[in-house]
Write an enzyme that holds these catalytic residues in place. Structure first.
Site, short mmCIF file in Angstrom:
data_model
loop_
_atom_site.label_atom_id
_atom_site.label_comp_id
_atom_site.label_asym_id
_atom_site.label_seq_id
_atom_site.Cartn_x
_atom_site.Cartn_y
_atom_site.Cartn_z
N GLY A 98 43.36 -56.30 97.68
CA GLY A 98 42.46 -56.06 96.57
C GLY A 98 42.38 -57.29 95.69
O GLY A 98 43.32 -58.10 95.66
N GLN B 67 40.31 -62.35 88.42
CA GLN B 67 41.30 -63.17 89.13
C GLN B 67 40.70 -64.46 89.68
O GLN B 67 41.43 -65.40 89.97
CB GLN B 67 41.96 -62.37 90.26
CG GLN B 67 42.84 -61.24 89.74
CD GLN B 67 43.49 -60.50 90.88
OE1 GLN B 67 42.93 -59.56 91.43
NE2 GLN B 67 44.69 -60.92 91.26
N CYS C 287 50.81 -58.99 93.60
CA CYS C 287 49.48 -59.32 93.09
C CYS C 287 49.18 -60.77 93.43
O CYS C 287 50.06 -61.63 93.34
CB CYS C 287 49.48 -59.12 91.58
SG CYS C 287 47.91 -59.51 90.79
N LEU C 288 47.94 -61.03 93.80
CA LEU C 288 47.55 -62.40 94.14
C LEU C 288 47.68 -63.35 92.96
O LEU C 288 47.74 -64.56 93.12
CB LEU C 288 46.11 -62.42 94.68
CG LEU C 288 45.85 -61.61 95.94
CD1 LEU C 288 44.41 -61.74 96.38
CD2 LEU C 288 46.79 -62.02 97.06
N HIS D 263 45.63 -50.30 90.57
CA HIS D 263 46.09 -51.68 90.30
C HIS D 263 44.90 -52.58 89.96
O HIS D 263 44.94 -53.32 88.97
CB HIS D 263 46.83 -52.21 91.54
CG HIS D 263 47.25 -53.65 91.46
ND1 HIS D 263 48.56 -54.05 91.52
CD2 HIS D 263 46.52 -54.79 91.34
CE1 HIS D 263 48.62 -55.38 91.44
NE2 HIS D 263 47.38 -55.85 91.33
N GLU D 264 43.85 -52.49 90.77
CA GLU D 264 42.69 -53.35 90.53
C GLU D 264 41.97 -52.98 89.24
O GLU D 264 41.49 -53.84 88.51
CB GLU D 264 41.72 -53.31 91.72
CG GLU D 264 42.30 -53.87 93.01
CD GLU D 264 42.95 -55.24 92.87
OE1 GLU D 264 42.47 -56.06 92.08
OE2 GLU D 264 43.97 -55.46 93.53
N HIS E 79 43.28 -54.64 86.19
CA HIS E 79 42.86 -56.03 85.96
C HIS E 79 41.65 -56.10 85.02
O HIS E 79 41.53 -57.03 84.24
CB HIS E 79 42.49 -56.71 87.29
CG HIS E 79 43.67 -57.24 88.04
ND1 HIS E 79 44.51 -58.21 87.54
CD2 HIS E 79 44.15 -56.95 89.28
CE1 HIS E 79 45.45 -58.49 88.44
NE2 HIS E 79 45.25 -57.74 89.50
CO CO Z 1 46.53 -57.75 91.15
#
Ligand code: CO
Length: 162
Positions: free
Chosen positions: A46, A51, A88-89, A130-131, A134
């Site tokens: 995701g 991000q 997380c990225l 989670h997304e 953000h």
């Molecule tokens: Co994330």
């Protein structure tokens, strides 16, 4: 399509609230395409627009080899609790236990501005939740539980979210 730079924790933009998307245009489409490339390149499941540096209320997730795009999502229902190990990225190299709803129902728009309903239990609910965070400027690291807290909440310590 292209890869975009993934912003890392400490970058102020990740703490800002994303804004509603108003134009479902070519720019949005190429953003979503680039987000997909960037997510695959980083082996994530995701990624949110913030991000890659754009404060737009949009994210994508991958469930069962299918990518779903969410624009201007609203969580309309959630229930239950589950725990999983998240990463997380934007927080490379870190992971931790996070409690999430076990079921989530989201109303969102696709890239063409058509409304749809997303409904998932289990892993899909974790990723979507989670997304969504953000878009509100929240990161999983804000919610990480210690192993003691996990046990106190009645969960068993495990090694995987799936
Ligand atoms: Co994330």
């Amino acid at each position: 399509m292209a890869l975009r730079e993934v912003r890392q924790v400490g970058d102020e933009i990740l703490r800002k609230k994303s804004r509603e998307v108003t134009d479902f245009d070519v720019k949005l489409h190429s953003l979503l395409d680039d987000m997909k490339d960037t997510m695959y390149e980083s082996e994530g499941v995701g990624i949110a627009a913030v991000q890659v540096g754009l404060l737009k209320r949009a994210f994508i997730i991958e469930i069962e080899d299918k990518v779903i795009e969410f624009v201007n999502p609203t969580i309309i229902e959630k229930s239950g609790n589950q725990i999983g190990i998240e990463g997380c990225l934007s927080v490379v190299g870190e992971s931790g236990y996070v409690e999430r709803p076990d079921y989530i129902k989201i109303e969102a728009f696709n890239r063409n501005g058509e409304k749809f309903i997303f409904e998932e239990e289990g892993f899909g609910a974790i990723v979507a939740s989670h997304e969504y965070d953000h878009l509100e400027g929240e990161l999983f690291v804000d919610k990480v539980l210690t192993e003691e807290e996990v046990v106190e909440k009645g969960y068993e310590i495990e090694g995987d979210t799936e």
